[in-house]
Design an enzyme around this catalytic site. Structure first.
Site, PDB file in Angstrom:
ATOM      1  NE  ARG A 118     -21.265  16.722 -21.817  1.00 15.33           N
ATOM      2  CZ  ARG A 118     -21.077  17.074 -23.109  1.00 15.33           C
ATOM      3  NH1 ARG A 118     -20.320  16.119 -23.849  1.00 15.33           N
ATOM      4  NH2 ARG A 118     -21.258  18.176 -23.304  1.00 15.33           N
ATOM      5  CE  LYS A 140     -16.838  11.164  -0.370  1.00 15.33           C
ATOM      6  NZ  LYS A 140     -16.552  11.389   0.842  1.00 15.33           N
ATOM      7  CD  GLU A 182      -7.596   7.516   6.423  1.00 18.28           C
ATOM      8  OE1 GLU A 182      -8.709   6.748   6.645  1.00 18.28           O
ATOM      9  OE2 GLU A 182      -7.324   8.540   6.723  1.00 18.28           O
ATOM     10  CE  LYS A 223     -13.088   5.202   1.115  1.00 20.08           C
ATOM     11  NZ  LYS A 223     -11.926   6.374   0.583  1.00 20.08           N
ATOM     12  NE  ARG A 240     -17.912   7.518   0.238  1.00 18.65           N
ATOM     13  CZ  ARG A 240     -17.356   7.356  -1.004  1.00 18.65           C
ATOM     14  NH1 ARG A 240     -18.350   6.840  -1.855  1.00 18.65           N
ATOM     15  NH2 ARG A 240     -16.291   7.455  -1.259  1.00 18.65           N
ATOM     16  CG  ASN A 244     -16.463  11.254   7.360  1.00 19.93           C
ATOM     17  OD1 ASN A 244     -15.566  11.339   6.754  1.00 19.93           O
ATOM     18  ND2 ASN A 244     -17.662  11.686   7.118  1.00 19.93           N
ATOM     19  CG  HIS A 247     -11.839  11.914   8.812  1.00 14.08           C
ATOM     20  ND1 HIS A 247     -11.636  10.829   9.143  1.00 14.08           N
ATOM     21  CD2 HIS A 247     -11.249  12.169   7.650  1.00 14.08           C
ATOM     22  CE1 HIS A 247     -10.899  10.088   8.363  1.00 14.08           C
ATOM     23  NE2 HIS A 247     -10.574  11.097   7.265  1.00 14.08           N
ATOM     24  CG  HIS A 251     -11.447  17.343   8.510  1.00 13.47           C
ATOM     25  ND1 HIS A 251     -12.678  16.950   7.970  1.00 13.47           N
ATOM     26  CD2 HIS A 251     -10.469  16.975   7.869  1.00 13.47           C
ATOM     27  CE1 HIS A 251     -12.168  16.170   6.774  1.00 13.47           C
ATOM     28  NE2 HIS A 251     -10.901  16.304   6.740  1.00 13.47           N
ATOM     29  CG  HIS A 264      -5.784  13.524   6.030  1.00 15.62           C
ATOM     30  ND1 HIS A 264      -6.752  14.451   6.703  1.00 15.62           N
ATOM     31  CD2 HIS A 264      -6.350  12.240   5.666  1.00 15.62           C
ATOM     32  CE1 HIS A 264      -7.925  13.578   6.449  1.00 15.62           C
ATOM     33  NE2 HIS A 264      -7.691  12.275   6.097  1.00 15.62           N
TER      34      HIS A 264
END
Ligand SMILES: NC(=O)c1ccc[n+]([C@@H]2O[C@H](COP(=O)([O-])OP(=O)(O)OC[C@H]3O[C@@H](n4cnc5c(N)ncnc54)[C@H](O)[C@@H]3O)[C@@H](O)[C@H]2O)c1
Length: 375
Positions: A118, A140, A182, A223, A240, A244, A247, A251, A264
């Site tokens: 956990r 993330k 980025e 960031k 947040r 993107n 993106h 994407h 990417h």
């Protein structure tokens, strides 16, 4: 070496950037070991090979798990394999995991650390520029399933990030450029001075450029600031989601061209050029700003346009038919994107370099922009 503290209350952590950051990671491993903790290092095989001498000391302090790089490793079978290995090595709640590699290893090792018992202590030693400026910051973690990328994951903040820029000397040029997408994104979305500084540099940034460590730290800082204000991406506007930028279209490009055609970062660069032109269409910025953004991306070795034929089924059809077909395909992909809710397309639009916001854009406007954008 430069340093930044990511402020997240009791879960705040430091990021070290520059030559020598790896030695700090080793010192951290030694400290954990002397506190009787078991230490594990989940490492990209290519990095271990390319930097064998530098990395030799890891095994003094940590149990090393060598993993093949590539998206294929971000999987349930790999997660299960690593958790079993940790259990067989008697890893307990006090054990610590270090990720050594790019975003793939960082996401995988981070997710392992989030779910094993956990949640156990986690550190990042990113070795790609993308991992240094993006995936190692923000907490993330996750893996892919056949139905989609990053569909399974958890938020799990690291205890420390050690970004040693010497690793970047062996990174393929194309991967370095993808990481620069980025960096440029961070400057465009929230720091005009940073963008101007990048413009002023006489040479494009490379692994040995004197401004690189500072640029990485600035990107992480930006960031981290955005993440601190909206850690779990619940903010309705901005927050947040600003990360993107590029993106939504990026994407769709990745998706429709087939994964593997564009890195990417390359797709994000195309997406940023699209977002800049869309912002101009919406009357927010001028041709001059669109030009500055595109020039910066090109200087970094990144694409700013894409041919309709990349997406068209029938490559011998007349240009206008291919453009129409490709635009439809890209629109469908944007509508399916997990960030599109209730059929409403949201874009990060540029109000000025360094100033962005999220905005709903009517489908018709987006569609006509896509058709205009495709070469
Ligand atoms: N968690 C997040 O917030 C977040 C953000 C962005 C991207 N990501 C994830 O990151 C992943 C992409 O990360 P990436 O671009 O770092 O790719 P990657 O981890 O696949 O690394 C790219 C390639 O470079 C090799 N490599 C790594 N370091 C090297 C070095 N120093 N020298 C030579 N070769 C080296 C790897 O073996 C691999 O072949 C994706 O899975 C993406 O979903 C996560």
């Amino acid at each position: 070496m430069t340093e930044l503290n990511v402020e997240l209350g009791s879960r705040s952590y430091p990021i070290f950037v520059g030559g020598g950051a790896f030695e700090l990671a080793l010192a951290k491993m030694a400290e954990l070991r002397s506190g009787k903790k078991k230490v594990f290092c989940i490492a990209d095989a290519a990095v271990l090979k390319a930097h064998a001498e530098k990395l030799a000391e890891i095994s003094k302090y940590a149990e090393l798990f060598e993993i093949a790089g590539g998206e294929g490793s971000k999987s349930f079978p790999m997660l299960a394999e690593i958790c079993s290995k940790l259990a067989r090595h008697n890893a307990d709640r006090k054990s610590a995991v270090f990720a050594l590699g790019g975003g793939v290893i960082g996401d995988l090792a981070g997710f392992v650390s989030a779910v094993y018992m956990r949640g156990i202590e986690f550190y990042q030693i990113p070795t790609t520029l993308l991992a240094m400026v993006d995936s190692s910051v923000g907490g993330k973690t996750g893996i892919n399933i056949p139905e989609g990328k990053n569909l399974v994951g958890a938020f799990h903040q690291p205890h420390g990030v050690f970004s040693d820029t010497e690793f970047l000397e062996t990174l393929p040029v194309r991967e370095f450029a993808a990481g620069m997408a980025e960096v440029v994104k961070c400057a465009v979305l929230g720091d005009k001075r940073f963008f101007e500084q990048l413009e002023k540099e006489s040479k494009p940034l490379g692994p040995k450029h004197p401004y690189l460590a500072e640029a990485i730290l600035k990107s992480c800082g930006l960031k981290a600031k955005v993440v601190a204000q909206d850690e779990f991406e619940t903010s309705k506007n901005g927050g947040r989601a600003l990360l993107n930028l590029g993106h939504t279209f990026g994407h769709a490009v990745e998706n429709c061209a087939g994964y593997g055609n564009f890195l990417h970062g390359e797709a994000v660069a195309i997406g940023m050029a699209f977002a800049a032109r869309l912002s101009k269409k919406l009357g927010k910025i001028s041709d001059v700003e669109v030009g500055r953004i595109e020039t910066m991306l090109k200087l970094c070795g990144l694409p700013v346009e894409v041919k309709a034929s990349v997406f068209a089924e029938n490559k011998s059809a007349p240009g206008n038919i291919q453009r129409e077909e490709s635009a439809e395909k890209l629109m469908r992909a944007m509508m399916r994107d997990k960030k599109t809710q209730l059929g409403v397309l949201r874009f990060v639009v540029v109000n000025a370099i360094g100033e962005t916001e999220t905005e709903e854009v009517p489908q018709d406007t987006v569609k006509s922009m896509v058709s205009e954008f495709l070469k």
